[in-house]
Design a protein around this motif. Structure first.
Motif, PDB file in Angstrom:
ATOM      1  N   THR A 133       0.855  -1.183   0.000  1.00  0.00           N
ATOM      2  CA  THR A 133       0.000   0.000   0.000  1.00  0.00           C
ATOM      3  C   THR A 133       0.888   1.230   0.000  1.00  0.00           C
ATOM      4  O   THR A 133       1.944   1.252   0.643  1.00  0.00           O
ATOM      5  N   ASN A 155      -8.921   7.480   0.970  1.00  0.00           N
ATOM      6  CA  ASN A 155      -8.881   8.011  -0.387  1.00  0.00           C
ATOM      7  C   ASN A 155      -7.487   8.425  -0.845  1.00  0.00           C
ATOM      8  O   ASN A 155      -7.230   8.550  -2.049  1.00  0.00           O
ATOM      9  N   SER A 193      -6.659   1.370  -7.493  1.00  0.00           N
ATOM     10  CA  SER A 193      -7.399   2.357  -6.704  1.00  0.00           C
ATOM     11  C   SER A 193      -7.971   1.744  -5.430  1.00  0.00           C
ATOM     12  O   SER A 193      -8.299   0.552  -5.384  1.00  0.00           O
ATOM     13  N   ASN A 194      -8.115   2.558  -4.415  1.00  0.00           N
ATOM     14  CA  ASN A 194      -8.664   2.091  -3.139  1.00  0.00           C
ATOM     15  C   ASN A 194     -10.106   1.598  -3.265  1.00  0.00           C
ATOM     16  O   ASN A 194     -10.567   0.782  -2.474  1.00  0.00           O
ATOM     17  N   LYS A 220      -4.773   6.722  -0.442  1.00  0.00           N
ATOM     18  CA  LYS A 220      -3.888   5.567  -0.558  1.00  0.00           C
ATOM     19  C   LYS A 220      -4.333   4.640  -1.689  1.00  0.00           C
ATOM     20  O   LYS A 220      -5.474   4.689  -2.147  1.00  0.00           O
ATOM     21  N   MET A 221      -3.420   3.796  -2.121  1.00  0.00           N
ATOM     22  CA  MET A 221      -3.688   2.845  -3.187  1.00  0.00           C
ATOM     23  C   MET A 221      -2.842   1.595  -2.968  1.00  0.00           C
ATOM     24  O   MET A 221      -1.940   1.578  -2.124  1.00  0.00           O
ATOM     25  N   SER A 246      -8.533  -2.163   4.484  1.00  0.00           N
ATOM     26  CA  SER A 246      -9.220  -1.145   3.697  1.00  0.00           C
ATOM     27  C   SER A 246      -8.316   0.072   3.592  1.00  0.00           C
ATOM     28  O   SER A 246      -7.350   0.206   4.352  1.00  0.00           O
ATOM     29  N   LEU A 247      -8.632   0.961   2.657  1.00  0.00           N
ATOM     30  CA  LEU A 247      -7.772   2.105   2.387  1.00  0.00           C
ATOM     31  C   LEU A 247      -8.569   3.402   2.349  1.00  0.00           C
ATOM     32  O   LEU A 247      -9.717   3.425   1.887  1.00  0.00           O
ATOM     33  N   ASN A 264     -11.756  -1.606  -1.258  1.00  0.00           N
ATOM     34  CA  ASN A 264     -12.850  -1.407  -0.309  1.00  0.00           C
ATOM     35  C   ASN A 264     -14.161  -2.032  -0.780  1.00  0.00           C
ATOM     36  O   ASN A 264     -15.111  -2.132  -0.005  1.00  0.00           O
TER      37      ASN A 264
END
Length: 277
Positions: free
Chosen positions: A200, A247, A269-270, A249-250, A244-245, A274
């Motif tokens: 991540t 906004n 993309s996160n 982060k990726m 989960s991430l 999610n």
């Protein structure tokens, strides 16, 4: 739509079905024009169909007593239902253009058994207990199952010098995320795999924005190749603890070539992390 599949239930059901000496399973007919409703004596915890031309929907967030079945033209398959109390129901499902019945009220007497059956022979009990406590066995069977599915989470890929790295699917099951990954070698030179890592990272914003990278260590890897020959495709599965991430982060999949420079970084993309299948 989120897909949460307890694959061990399919294995367990096969043991129960093999032990049955009663008549063949009932058939439920469905089509793609109407919803066929199934009402059970206890709330539905799981509903699994054996073919992609059948869809069984039920409330995955809050257990309810009914589910809806639809079908597209194709060969018959099976439907496995597990209630909140552990009761198992199994049916043959088939496509039919004209439906004579739209609502099924299922009595408890149609249950084929329970999720944790009692075995009369100690040897059988020991063998099945070992089967379900062996996490590696579960991983291998479930990963193999995922590689046979055509389900995809989107078109996520990176190309470089004839090498294509793709993330085909992310599936949530048992507090873990299953990453279905594909490597395609379109070049005329074999690709020797050094490593494939998942991490991540923060999204870079501005020239002075520092990047924070955290490696995600997999609980299990399935079918990871050492080599992808020219014109060959290899697919594999990485099993990671659920995460989960935010906004900013990726996820980054980093593919590295041994004794070569055809290295790729695939950014994800996160929203895909999610909202897994």
């Amino acid at each position: 739509m989120k897909t949460s599949i307890l694959f061990a239930s399919l294995i367990l059901a096969s043991f129960i079905l093999e032990a049955q000496t009663s008549s063949s399973l009932d058939t439920i007919f469905a089509n793609d024009q109407k919803n066929v409703s199934l009402f059970f004596p206890s709330p539905i915890r799981q509903g699994i169909v054996g073919s992609q031309n059948f869809v069984f929907t039920y409330n995955r967030e809050k257990e309810q007593y009914f589910g809806l079945l639809q079908a597209k033209p194709g060969k018959p398959s099976n439907l496995l239902i597990i209630n909140a109390n552990g009761s198992i129901f199994s049916y043959i499902v088939s496509y039919k253009e004209q439906l004579e019945k739209l609502n099924y009220f299922v009595p408890q007497s149609e249950s084929i058994g329970f999720e944790q059956p009692k075995f009369t022979e100690s040897s059988d009990s020991t063998n099945v207990a070992n089967l379900f406590t062996d996490k590696t066995f579960y991983y291998e069977r479930f990963c193999s199952y995922l590689l046979t599915r055509k389900q995809k989470i989107g078109s996520i890929q990176k190309r470089k010098n004839g090498i294509v790295l793709s993330l085909e699917n992310i599936v949530f099951d048992k507090e873990e995320l299953y990453f279905v990954i594909k490597i395609e070698n379109k070049s005329s030179l074999d690709y020797d795999l050094n490593f494939l890592d998942i991490s991540t990272q923060t999204r870079k914003q501005g020239k002075k924005k520092s990047i924070q990278r955290i490696s995600q260590l997999p609980n299990f890897k399935y079918d990871v190749p050492r080599k992808v020959a020219e014109k060959e495709i290899k697919r594999m599965v990485y099993v990671l603890p659920k995460f989960s991430l935010s906004n900013d982060k990726m996820v980054v999949l980093e593919l590295n070539e041994k004794n070569g420079e055809r290295n790729l970084k695939l950014k994800v993309s996160n929203k895909y992390i999610n909202n897994p299948n």
